[in-house]
Each structure stands twice: as structure tokens, then as C-alpha cells.
Write a protein that holds these residues in place. Structure first.
Motif, PDB file in Angstrom:
ATOM      1  N   LYS A 216       2.237   7.278 -68.946  1.00 50.82           N
ATOM      2  CA  LYS A 216       2.851   8.334 -69.755  1.00 50.82           C
ATOM      3  C   LYS A 216       4.351   8.089 -69.943  1.00 50.82           C
ATOM      4  O   LYS A 216       4.905   8.348 -71.012  1.00 50.82           O
ATOM      5  N   ALA A 217       5.012   7.540 -68.917  1.00 49.10           N
ATOM      6  CA  ALA A 217       6.455   7.278 -68.971  1.00 49.10           C
ATOM      7  C   ALA A 217       6.764   5.942 -69.655  1.00 49.10           C
ATOM      8  O   ALA A 217       7.913   5.500 -69.676  1.00 49.10           O
ATOM      9  N   ASN A 218       5.735   5.284 -70.193  1.00 44.86           N
ATOM     10  CA  ASN A 218       5.876   3.975 -70.851  1.00 44.86           C
ATOM     11  C   ASN A 218       6.429   2.899 -69.924  1.00 44.86           C
ATOM     12  O   ASN A 218       7.089   1.962 -70.376  1.00 44.86           O
ATOM     13  N   GLU A 219       6.170   3.024 -68.631  1.00 39.48           N
ATOM     14  CA  GLU A 219       6.560   1.998 -67.673  1.00 39.48           C
ATOM     15  C   GLU A 219       5.416   1.030 -67.416  1.00 39.48           C
ATOM     16  O   GLU A 219       5.599   0.002 -66.779  1.00 39.48           O
TER      17      GLU A 219
ATOM     18  N   ARG B  49      -4.173   6.857 -58.542  1.00 42.22           N
ATOM     19  CA  ARG B  49      -4.602   7.029 -59.934  1.00 42.22           C
ATOM     20  C   ARG B  49      -3.616   7.911 -60.691  1.00 42.22           C
ATOM     21  O   ARG B  49      -3.248   7.621 -61.832  1.00 42.22           O
ATOM     22  N   SER B  50      -3.161   8.990 -60.050  1.00 38.63           N
ATOM     23  CA  SER B  50      -2.238   9.906 -60.728  1.00 38.63           C
ATOM     24  C   SER B  50      -0.893   9.235 -61.008  1.00 38.63           C
ATOM     25  O   SER B  50      -0.320   9.419 -62.083  1.00 38.63           O
ATOM     26  N   VAL B  51      -0.400   8.426 -60.071  1.00 36.78           N
ATOM     27  CA  VAL B  51       0.854   7.706 -60.294  1.00 36.78           C
ATOM     28  C   VAL B  51       0.673   6.686 -61.414  1.00 36.78           C
ATOM     29  O   VAL B  51       1.552   6.517 -62.264  1.00 36.78           O
TER      30      VAL B  51
ATOM     31  N   TYR C 249      -1.301   6.919 -64.007  1.00 35.50           N
ATOM     32  CA  TYR C 249      -1.260   7.638 -65.276  1.00 35.50           C
ATOM     33  C   TYR C 249       0.152   8.134 -65.600  1.00 35.50           C
ATOM     34  O   TYR C 249       0.558   8.162 -66.754  1.00 35.50           O
ATOM     35  N   GLU C 250       0.930   8.508 -64.578  1.00 34.00           N
ATOM     36  CA  GLU C 250       2.322   8.911 -64.801  1.00 34.00           C
ATOM     37  C   GLU C 250       3.139   7.730 -65.332  1.00 34.00           C
ATOM     38  O   GLU C 250       3.969   7.900 -66.231  1.00 34.00           O
ATOM     39  N   LEU C 251       2.911   6.537 -64.790  1.00 32.03           N
ATOM     40  CA  LEU C 251       3.610   5.341 -65.260  1.00 32.03           C
ATOM     41  C   LEU C 251       3.235   5.018 -66.704  1.00 32.03           C
ATOM     42  O   LEU C 251       4.095   4.613 -67.498  1.00 32.03           O
TER      43      LEU C 251
END
Length: 71
Positions: free
Chosen positions: A39-42, A31-33, A35-37
Motif C-alpha cells: 500500500k505504501a508503494n515500498e 502478512r499485514s506488514v 500488505y502495508e508495504l
């Protein structure tokens, strides 16, 4: 080759988006990865009310993009 299991969509239609827990299940990433993706617009995400929806096509594109890198 389809990397995602076929969930039974409502009324026999293909799903165009899924909520975060389903996206985590479909991809196997945390889940955290996820959300990181986002946030990074990936990875695309759509916020409707309190729900965060991830377009299935965006998940497929992420896997495809990273599969090509690994090859």
C-alpha cells in the motif's frame, strides 16, 4: 549473499513472482506488514485475476534497501 531459500521452481526455471503466503515465508514479515508495504508503494505487487503476486526482485530490493539502512 542470498537471503532467500531456494524453492524448487516448476520446470527448473527461476521464479519471477510468488503469492503472498510464499512472500511472507521468504521474508519472515507478517502478512499485514507485507500488505502495508504494498500500500505504501515500498513493495511491488501484481494483481492477476484474484491472485496477488509479488515479484521476487521486489522482495530482494526491499531486503537490500533495509539491510543498508541497518548497517
Amino acid at each position: 549473499m542470498d537471503h532467500f531459500p531456494k524453492a524448487a521452481p516448476p520446470h527448473g526455471h527461476d521464479l519471477i513472482s510468488v503469492r503472498v503466503p510464499e512472500a511472507v515465508r521468504m521474508t519472515g514479515i507478517s502478512r499485514s506488514v507485507l500488505y502495508e508495504l504494498i500500500k505504501a508503494n515500498e513493495l511491488e505487487a501484481v494483481k492477476i485475476g484474484r491472485a496477488t503476486l509479488v515479484p521476487v526482485q521486489s522482495l530482494r530490493a526491499l531486503i537490500e534497501k533495509n539491510t543498508k539502512k541497518a548497517a
